[in-house]
Scaffold this active site. Structure first.
Site, PDB file in Angstrom:
ATOM      1  N   ASN A   1     -24.542  45.201  41.738  1.00  0.00           N
ATOM      2  CA  ASN A   1     -25.516  45.939  40.931  1.00  0.00           C
ATOM      3  C   ASN A   1     -26.844  45.200  41.015  1.00  0.00           C
ATOM      4  O   ASN A   1     -27.029  44.176  40.370  1.00  0.00           O
ATOM      5  CB  ASN A   1     -25.009  46.011  39.479  1.00  0.00           C
ATOM      6  CG  ASN A   1     -26.014  46.681  38.569  1.00  0.00           C
ATOM      7  OD1 ASN A   1     -26.976  47.292  39.022  1.00  0.00           O
ATOM      8  ND2 ASN A   1     -25.785  46.569  37.264  1.00  0.00           N
ATOM      9  N   TRP A   2     -27.743  45.750  41.825  1.00  0.00           N
ATOM     10  CA  TRP A   2     -29.030  45.061  42.021  1.00  0.00           C
ATOM     11  C   TRP A   2     -29.992  45.285  40.864  1.00  0.00           C
ATOM     12  O   TRP A   2     -31.065  44.681  40.832  1.00  0.00           O
ATOM     13  CB  TRP A   2     -29.673  45.523  43.339  1.00  0.00           C
ATOM     14  CG  TRP A   2     -29.008  44.978  44.561  1.00  0.00           C
ATOM     15  CD1 TRP A   2     -28.048  43.996  44.606  1.00  0.00           C
ATOM     16  CD2 TRP A   2     -29.247  45.374  45.920  1.00  0.00           C
ATOM     17  NE1 TRP A   2     -27.679  43.761  45.917  1.00  0.00           N
ATOM     18  CE2 TRP A   2     -28.398  44.585  46.736  1.00  0.00           C
ATOM     19  CE3 TRP A   2     -30.086  46.300  46.521  1.00  0.00           C
ATOM     20  CZ2 TRP A   2     -28.375  44.712  48.131  1.00  0.00           C
ATOM     21  CZ3 TRP A   2     -30.062  46.430  47.905  1.00  0.00           C
ATOM     22  CH2 TRP A   2     -29.218  45.638  48.703  1.00  0.00           C
ATOM     23  N   LYS A   3     -29.647  46.199  39.961  1.00  0.00           N
ATOM     24  CA  LYS A   3     -30.540  46.496  38.824  1.00  0.00           C
ATOM     25  C   LYS A   3     -31.946  46.817  39.341  1.00  0.00           C
ATOM     26  O   LYS A   3     -32.061  47.433  40.395  1.00  0.00           O
ATOM     27  CB  LYS A   3     -30.524  45.328  37.825  1.00  0.00           C
ATOM     28  CG  LYS A   3     -29.086  44.904  37.490  1.00  0.00           C
ATOM     29  CD  LYS A   3     -28.984  43.971  36.316  1.00  0.00           C
ATOM     30  CE  LYS A   3     -27.517  43.653  36.070  1.00  0.00           C
ATOM     31  NZ  LYS A   3     -27.293  42.882  34.852  1.00  0.00           N
TER      32      LYS A   3
ATOM     33  N   SER B   1     -21.683  37.631  34.753  1.00  0.00           N
ATOM     34  CA  SER B   1     -21.848  36.286  35.312  1.00  0.00           C
ATOM     35  C   SER B   1     -20.763  35.916  36.326  1.00  0.00           C
ATOM     36  O   SER B   1     -20.324  34.759  36.383  1.00  0.00           O
ATOM     37  CB  SER B   1     -21.939  35.242  34.190  1.00  0.00           C
ATOM     38  OG  SER B   1     -23.055  35.530  33.346  1.00  0.00           O
TER      39      SER B   1
ATOM     40  N   GLY C   1     -25.604  38.395  32.658  1.00  0.00           N
ATOM     41  CA  GLY C   1     -26.856  37.694  32.936  1.00  0.00           C
ATOM     42  C   GLY C   1     -27.060  36.449  32.097  1.00  0.00           C
ATOM     43  O   GLY C   1     -28.146  35.889  32.064  1.00  0.00           O
TER      44      GLY C   1
ATOM     45  N   GLU D   1     -17.403  45.042  31.092  1.00  0.00           N
ATOM     46  CA  GLU D   1     -18.492  44.068  31.092  1.00  0.00           C
ATOM     47  C   GLU D   1     -18.842  43.695  29.661  1.00  0.00           C
ATOM     48  O   GLU D   1     -19.593  44.424  28.982  1.00  0.00           O
ATOM     49  CB  GLU D   1     -19.736  44.668  31.761  1.00  0.00           C
ATOM     50  CG  GLU D   1     -19.510  45.058  33.209  1.00  0.00           C
ATOM     51  CD  GLU D   1     -20.817  45.066  33.986  1.00  0.00           C
ATOM     52  OE1 GLU D   1     -20.904  44.323  34.967  1.00  0.00           O
ATOM     53  OE2 GLU D   1     -21.752  45.778  33.594  1.00  0.00           O
TER      54      GLU D   1
ATOM     55  N   GLY E   1     -24.026  41.251  39.177  1.00  0.00           N
ATOM     56  CA  GLY E   1     -25.465  41.431  39.073  1.00  0.00           C
ATOM     57  C   GLY E   1     -26.211  40.327  39.805  1.00  0.00           C
ATOM     58  O   GLY E   1     -26.379  40.370  41.025  1.00  0.00           O
ATOM     59  N   GLY E   2     -26.620  39.302  39.070  1.00  0.00           N
ATOM     60  CA  GLY E   2     -27.463  38.234  39.619  1.00  0.00           C
ATOM     61  C   GLY E   2     -26.984  37.663  40.946  1.00  0.00           C
ATOM     62  O   GLY E   2     -27.770  37.518  41.900  1.00  0.00           O
TER      63      GLY E   2
ATOM     64  N   GLU F   1     -27.084  47.994  30.025  1.00  0.00           N
ATOM     65  CA  GLU F   1     -28.555  48.012  29.932  1.00  0.00           C
ATOM     66  C   GLU F   1     -29.077  49.431  29.738  1.00  0.00           C
ATOM     67  O   GLU F   1     -30.089  49.635  29.070  1.00  0.00           O
ATOM     68  CB  GLU F   1     -29.157  47.337  31.182  1.00  0.00           C
ATOM     69  CG  GLU F   1     -28.951  45.823  31.117  1.00  0.00           C
ATOM     70  CD  GLU F   1     -28.770  45.142  32.458  1.00  0.00           C
ATOM     71  OE1 GLU F   1     -29.108  45.728  33.495  1.00  0.00           O
ATOM     72  OE2 GLU F   1     -28.275  43.995  32.470  1.00  0.00           O
TER      73      GLU F   1
ATOM     74  N   HIS G   1     -23.958  51.734  32.215  1.00  0.00           N
ATOM     75  CA  HIS G   1     -24.182  50.278  32.202  1.00  0.00           C
ATOM     76  C   HIS G   1     -24.770  49.876  30.849  1.00  0.00           C
ATOM     77  O   HIS G   1     -25.571  50.618  30.267  1.00  0.00           O
ATOM     78  CB  HIS G   1     -25.124  49.872  33.339  1.00  0.00           C
ATOM     79  CG  HIS G   1     -25.207  48.383  33.489  1.00  0.00           C
ATOM     80  ND1 HIS G   1     -26.024  47.617  32.687  1.00  0.00           N
ATOM     81  CD2 HIS G   1     -24.534  47.527  34.285  1.00  0.00           C
ATOM     82  CE1 HIS G   1     -25.853  46.339  33.011  1.00  0.00           C
ATOM     83  NE2 HIS G   1     -24.959  46.251  33.976  1.00  0.00           N
TER      84      HIS G   1
END
Ligand code: PGA
Length: 252
Positions: A10-12, A212, A173, A167, A233-234, A97, A95
């Protein structure tokens, strides 16, 4: 029941189309069809580029959201036919966010998830509790509400087409990872919820852990009985790190 491992990036809101190209130059040559299922979720403006370059490779592509109507006066939204037209395979839905910053509700997810399936897109439905909800022992109530509401209109025959990402919001994150016990307990709880809908198909659903995930913790998480993969993600922004997570998942 054996489920093929599934790892999604997930590159957001990261990477322009040219930055996505750089990632693919390095990442795509390392991917083979016999590893886990690998899915990249780029932001809107890199989506067509990434879908085009991944066509004919084992890597699949998903959007980070999708609206439930096909077309019409819905400024700023993107529909399933638009995604299919550029070769997209799935969509991340719900998601945290989107829920937290953009008002995504379980009521709208209850329309989006069956819409994606009907259109032939694979939904990656995200669920998870906040820190306050975990601390007040509401994790199971939150997960029940999200899973059962968001899947309410999905026909039992289609349940196996859904991918669920557990999640915990407090782990996204933050560098805080759920312990293997917490992650397994929540994912097992989700699978048991799915059993109340259809006991056989609940065993086919891939349940991912997200929050994470890094190259050094992926293998341990993926080895847990009810965890079939990861939503990353990150650590998915770097091709070497994401490649290492994919490799750790095949071993798990
Ligand atoms: P993270 O994000 O890996 O950066 O914690 C996961 C996600 O939000 O899907």
């Amino acid at each position: 029941m054996s489920r093929r491992p599934y790892v999604a990036a997930n590159w957001k809101m990261n990477k322009t189309a040219s930055e996505a190209d750089e990632f693919l130059d390095s990442f795509l040559p390392s991917q083979s069809a016999d590893g886990p299922e690998v899915v990249l979720c780029p932001p809107w403006l890199a989506l067509e580029r990434v879908a085009g370059r991944c066509a004919g490779t084992p890597v699949r592509v998903a959007a980070q959201n999708m609206f439930y109507e096909d077309s019409g006066a819905f400024t700023g939204e993107v529909s399933a036919p638009m995604l299919l037209d550029i070769g997209v395979d799935g969509a991340v839905l719900g998601h945290s966010e989107r829920r937290q910053f953009f008002g995504e509700s379980d009521e709208s997810l209850a329309l989006k998830v069956p819409k994606a399936i009907e259109a032939g897109l694979e939904p990656i439905l995200c669920v998870g509790e906040s820190r306050a909800e975990r601390e007040s022992n509401d994790t199971e109530a939150v997960l029940s509400h999200q899973v059962l509401t968001d899947l309410a209109e999905v026909h039992s025959d289609d349940l196996g087409k859904v991918v669920i990402a557990y999640e915990p919001v407090w782990a996204i994150g933050t560098g805080l990872v759920a312990t293997p016990e917490q992650a397994q307990e929540a994912c097992e709880f989700i699978r048991n919820l799915l059993r109340t809908r259809d006991s056989e198909r609940a065993g086919q659903v891939r349940i991912l852990y997200g929050g994470s995930v890094k190259p050094d913790n992926a293998g341990e998480l993926m080895a847990l009985p009810d965890i079939d993969g990861a939503l990353v993600g990150g650590a998915a922004l770097d091709p070497a790190d994401f490649g290492a997570i994919v490799a750790a998942s095949s071993a798990g």
